[in-house]
Design a protein around this motif. Structure first.
Motif, PDB file in Angstrom:
ATOM      1  N   THR A  81      45.045  -9.150 -56.082  1.00 38.88           N
ATOM      2  CA  THR A  81      46.094  -9.491 -55.034  1.00 38.88           C
ATOM      3  C   THR A  81      45.991 -10.973 -54.822  1.00 38.88           C
ATOM      4  OG1 THR A  81      44.895  -8.912 -53.256  1.00 38.88           O
ATOM      5  CG2 THR A  81      46.046  -7.221 -54.173  1.00 38.88           C
ATOM      6  N   LYS A  82      44.738 -11.488 -54.860  1.00 37.91           N
ATOM      7  CA  LYS A  82      44.739 -13.086 -54.870  1.00 37.91           C
ATOM      8  C   LYS A  82      45.297 -14.024 -55.983  1.00 37.91           C
ATOM      9  CE  LYS A  82      40.395 -12.932 -51.959  1.00 37.91           C
ATOM     10  NZ  LYS A  82      38.995 -13.473 -51.665  1.00 37.91           N
ATOM     11  N   SER A  83      46.085 -14.910 -55.637  1.00 35.18           N
ATOM     12  CA  SER A  83      46.785 -15.673 -56.757  1.00 35.18           C
ATOM     13  C   SER A  83      45.777 -16.326 -57.673  1.00 35.18           C
ATOM     14  CB  SER A  83      47.626 -16.565 -56.030  1.00 35.18           C
ATOM     15  OG  SER A  83      48.755 -15.846 -55.257  1.00 35.18           O
ATOM     16  N   ARG A  84      44.580 -16.739 -56.926  1.00 36.55           N
ATOM     17  CA  ARG A  84      43.866 -17.416 -57.799  1.00 36.55           C
ATOM     18  C   ARG A  84      43.303 -16.491 -58.886  1.00 36.55           C
ATOM     19  NH1 ARG A  84      38.377 -17.461 -58.674  1.00 36.55           N
ATOM     20  NH2 ARG A  84      37.290 -19.701 -58.862  1.00 36.55           N
ATOM     21  N   ASN A  85      42.907 -15.333 -58.706  1.00 38.61           N
ATOM     22  CA  ASN A  85      42.372 -14.503 -59.701  1.00 38.61           C
ATOM     23  C   ASN A  85      43.435 -14.136 -60.289  1.00 38.61           C
ATOM     24  OD1 ASN A  85      39.716 -14.656 -58.747  1.00 38.61           O
ATOM     25  ND2 ASN A  85      39.878 -12.697 -57.246  1.00 38.61           N
ATOM     26  N   LEU A  86      44.692 -13.670 -60.258  1.00 40.65           N
ATOM     27  CA  LEU A  86      45.613 -13.356 -61.110  1.00 40.65           C
ATOM     28  C   LEU A  86      45.972 -14.359 -61.990  1.00 40.65           C
ATOM     29  CD1 LEU A  86      47.607 -10.756 -61.381  1.00 40.65           C
ATOM     30  CD2 LEU A  86      49.050 -11.938 -59.667  1.00 40.65           C
ATOM     31  N   ILE A  87      46.043 -15.713 -61.526  1.00 39.82           N
ATOM     32  CA  ILE A  87      46.211 -16.896 -62.494  1.00 39.82           C
ATOM     33  C   ILE A  87      45.367 -16.974 -63.500  1.00 39.82           C
ATOM     34  CG2 ILE A  87      46.406 -19.406 -62.498  1.00 39.82           C
ATOM     35  CD1 ILE A  87      47.789 -19.081 -59.941  1.00 39.82           C
ATOM     36  N   ILE A  88      44.147 -16.811 -63.135  1.00 42.04           N
ATOM     37  CA  ILE A  88      43.007 -16.963 -64.262  1.00 42.04           C
ATOM     38  C   ILE A  88      43.222 -15.788 -65.229  1.00 42.04           C
ATOM     39  CG2 ILE A  88      40.624 -17.040 -64.582  1.00 42.04           C
ATOM     40  CD1 ILE A  88      39.981 -18.027 -61.947  1.00 42.04           C
ATOM     41  N   ALA A  89      43.319 -14.709 -64.883  1.00 43.20           N
ATOM     42  CA  ALA A  89      43.409 -13.576 -65.572  1.00 43.20           C
ATOM     43  C   ALA A  89      44.633 -13.616 -66.495  1.00 43.20           C
ATOM     44  CB  ALA A  89      43.581 -12.130 -65.056  1.00 43.20           C
ATOM     45  N   ALA A  90      45.825 -14.318 -65.883  1.00 41.85           N
ATOM     46  CA  ALA A  90      46.937 -14.281 -66.862  1.00 41.85           C
ATOM     47  C   ALA A  90      46.864 -15.327 -67.840  1.00 41.85           C
ATOM     48  CB  ALA A  90      48.167 -14.621 -65.674  1.00 41.85           C
ATOM     49  N   VAL A  91      46.459 -16.512 -67.372  1.00 39.81           N
ATOM     50  CA  VAL A  91      46.228 -17.519 -68.407  1.00 39.81           C
ATOM     51  C   VAL A  91      45.118 -17.082 -69.459  1.00 39.81           C
ATOM     52  CG1 VAL A  91      45.141 -20.124 -68.887  1.00 39.81           C
ATOM     53  CG2 VAL A  91      46.545 -19.361 -66.742  1.00 39.81           C
ATOM     54  N   ILE A  92      44.240 -16.486 -69.286  1.00 37.76           N
ATOM     55  CA  ILE A  92      43.401 -15.928 -70.366  1.00 37.76           C
ATOM     56  C   ILE A  92      44.203 -15.245 -71.274  1.00 37.76           C
ATOM     57  CG2 ILE A  92      41.441 -14.748 -70.818  1.00 37.76           C
ATOM     58  CD1 ILE A  92      40.047 -15.592 -68.304  1.00 37.76           C
ATOM     59  N   LEU A  93      44.777 -13.977 -70.829  1.00 36.66           N
ATOM     60  CA  LEU A  93      45.548 -13.157 -71.723  1.00 36.66           C
ATOM     61  C   LEU A  93      46.618 -13.828 -72.593  1.00 36.66           C
ATOM     62  CD1 LEU A  93      45.636 -10.177 -69.170  1.00 36.66           C
ATOM     63  CD2 LEU A  93      44.141 -10.501 -71.272  1.00 36.66           C
ATOM     64  N   VAL A  94      47.408 -14.461 -71.838  1.00 37.52           N
ATOM     65  CA  VAL A  94      48.564 -15.107 -72.657  1.00 37.52           C
ATOM     66  C   VAL A  94      48.058 -16.219 -73.357  1.00 37.52           C
ATOM     67  CG1 VAL A  94      50.831 -16.500 -72.181  1.00 37.52           C
ATOM     68  CG2 VAL A  94      50.402 -14.705 -70.619  1.00 37.52           C
ATOM     69  N   SER A  95      47.422 -17.187 -73.053  1.00 36.48           N
ATOM     70  CA  SER A  95      47.046 -18.287 -73.948  1.00 36.48           C
ATOM     71  C   SER A  95      46.095 -17.483 -75.197  1.00 36.48           C
ATOM     72  CB  SER A  95      45.928 -19.349 -73.139  1.00 36.48           C
ATOM     73  OG  SER A  95      44.739 -18.765 -72.786  1.00 36.48           O
ATOM     74  N   GLY A  96      45.346 -16.707 -75.031  1.00 37.66           N
ATOM     75  CA  GLY A  96      44.394 -15.867 -76.013  1.00 37.66           C
ATOM     76  C   GLY A  96      45.398 -15.230 -77.005  1.00 37.66           C
ATOM     77  N   LEU A  97      46.380 -14.464 -76.637  1.00 37.59           N
ATOM     78  CA  LEU A  97      47.345 -13.626 -77.661  1.00 37.59           C
ATOM     79  C   LEU A  97      48.425 -14.819 -78.194  1.00 37.59           C
ATOM     80  CD1 LEU A  97      47.865 -10.523 -75.573  1.00 37.59           C
ATOM     81  CD2 LEU A  97      46.680 -10.697 -77.721  1.00 37.59           C
ATOM     82  N   GLY A  98      48.875 -15.487 -77.402  1.00 36.18           N
ATOM     83  CA  GLY A  98      49.895 -16.620 -77.592  1.00 36.18           C
ATOM     84  C   GLY A  98      49.459 -17.601 -78.729  1.00 36.18           C
ATOM     85  N   PHE A  99      48.560 -18.209 -78.492  1.00 35.21           N
ATOM     86  CA  PHE A  99      47.705 -19.508 -79.427  1.00 35.21           C
ATOM     87  C   PHE A  99      47.451 -18.379 -80.524  1.00 35.21           C
ATOM     88  CE2 PHE A  99      47.362 -21.972 -75.412  1.00 35.21           C
ATOM     89  CZ  PHE A  99      48.358 -23.186 -76.046  1.00 35.21           C
ATOM     90  N   ASN A 100      46.782 -17.511 -80.385  1.00 37.39           N
ATOM     91  CA  ASN A 100      46.355 -16.579 -81.624  1.00 37.39           C
ATOM     92  C   ASN A 100      47.606 -16.257 -82.601  1.00 37.39           C
ATOM     93  OD1 ASN A 100      44.184 -14.995 -83.070  1.00 37.39           O
ATOM     94  ND2 ASN A 100      45.799 -13.293 -82.939  1.00 37.39           N
ATOM     95  N   SER A 101      48.663 -15.956 -82.158  1.00 35.30           N
ATOM     96  CA  SER A 101      49.859 -15.742 -82.800  1.00 35.30           C
ATOM     97  C   SER A 101      50.487 -16.853 -83.705  1.00 35.30           C
ATOM     98  CB  SER A 101      51.128 -15.176 -82.102  1.00 35.30           C
ATOM     99  OG  SER A 101      51.650 -16.195 -81.150  1.00 35.30           O
TER     100      SER A 101
END
Length: 396
Positions: free
Chosen positions: A331-351
């Protein structure tokens, strides 16, 4: 631990013989460095499958043999990161070091590994969906309804059970056995190094080191001894890391302490490390049989697909569990942003094949890990503390 240990080389194209030798020698090295006190077996790590999938992807359904040595080079460096962290723990203590790798970073990285691997599982299943589904049902059934040893070895039972059905149906090809010798030297492959492969594979060690801490803690609780304190986490990490680097150097997969190890200890009530050392000796003996290697390689692709279908999903699920058990507040923006960046950059750049920085191509997995670590260090509002109470003699 046998089923899981040989499954990794089957999935990556590495030698089963070399893998078994590295598991045996790595386990004995671990026991030597841990003063023979910790009853742990080191087998193949599933976490690094994501690195292999990026560095040495499948080509026409076959592993890219030319790139495998570079993936192994990344494994060597990943093992050396263990050594560095072991030294830091020795100097600064456990809490200060482990707080650098919070679950808000390691959890999403583990989730990402499973998601990156998912397409290859489907590709293998398509060879024969009936065999794949049978394998999945056996593994799931053993996991949920199995008792005792059956619950501990679901992967092995799933593969063997489906293999028997494939054998009856005439779907097993034994042509490779005719030319395989009964005894021979494992086919070693010397590791090669490239910046791209290292940046792809080495950061995975950040997640597996946390897994190592959990495994040693679980073994400690099972045996009623504090192995974190004696022989010390720095020693067990050192053993795990050097075993991993040695394996990568000669063409084997990364080693890791197995969670299944704890289940075996709980079931058997045998905590003597000498038993694990005997198991390591058996692995070494089997590694000198090319015929045994060839026999394992007769397992149909669809069976491997069925096992990996469940396995890769479980890798992601373990990442979710890592986040939940450590009560990461999303629910904390800080943690949500870190998790979101990891998942999107990982899958996105991998593609799109990664991101080019100078002469180095960084994979999605490497980019995600680096961005996650940087964001955690930069963004304010850190709320994670390493909760394991550090023993007084942890630095002894």
């Amino acid at each position: 631990m046998f089923g899981a240990t040989v499954l990794v080389p089957i999935l990556t194209g590495l030698s089963i013989s070399v893998t078994l030798l590295c598991a045996g020698v790595g386990t004995l090295l671990f026991h030597f460095l841990a003063k023979g006190k910790v009853p742990a077996f080191l087998g193949s790590s599933f976490a690094f499958l994501g690195g292999f999938a990026v560095v040495a992807p499948m080509v026409d359904g076959m592993p890219n043999k030319e790139m495998l040595p570079y993936a192994c080079g990344g494994i060597v460096i990943a093992g050396l990161l263990y050594v560095v962290v072991a030294g830091l723990i020795k100097v600064f203590g456990i809490k200060r070091v482990m707080c650098l790798f919070p679950p808000v970073v390691t959890g999403p990285i583990i989730i990402l590994i499973g998601l990156i691997l998912a397409p290859s599982a489907i590709t293998n299943c398509q060879a024969n969906w009936l065999l794949a589904v049978i394998t999945m049902l056996l593994i799931i059934g053993c996991n949920i309804w199995g008792k005792g040893m059956i619950k501990i070895i679901p992967i092995l039972i799933g593969i063997v059970g489906a293999y028997i059905i494939a054998l009856i149906a005439g779907w097993v090809d034994y042509s490779g056995l005719a030319t395989a010798a009964a005894v021979g030297i494992p086919p070693f492959t010397i590791a090669k190094f490239s910046g791209s492969a290292i940046l792809t594979t080495a950061p995975i060690a950040l997640a597996t080191m946390m897994e190592h801490v959990g495994d040693i803690s679980a073994i400690s609780a099972t045996c009623g001894k504090n192995f974190i304190a004696n022989p010390g986490l720095h020693r067990t990490l050192l053993g795990d890391g050097l075993a991993t680097s040695l394996a990568g150097l000669v063409g084997g997969p990364a080693n890791t302490t197995y969670g299944e190890n704890t289940g075996v200890l709980m079931l058997s009530k045998v905590y003597d490390p000498k038993v694990i050392q005997i198991a390591a000796g058996v692995a070494i003996i089997l590694s000198f049989s090319p015929g045994f290697d060839a026999l394992v390689n007769t397992i149909p692709t669809a069976i491997i697909g069925g096992a990996s279908f469940v396995l890769y999903g479980m890798i992601s699920a373990i990442g979710v569990r890592n986040v939940v058990e450590n009560q990461v507040d999303l629910t904390k923006s800080r943690n949500l942003i870190i998790a979101a960046v990891i998942l999107v950059s990982g899958l996105g750049f991998n593609s799109v094949g990664g991101i080019q920085i100078g002469i180095v191509n960084m994979s999605g997995l490497a980019t995600a890990a680096i961005l996650g670590i940087l964001l955690n260090a930069i963004l304010p509002g850190k709320d994670y503390e390493f909760h394991m109470e550090e023993p007084e003699d942890a630095k002894a």
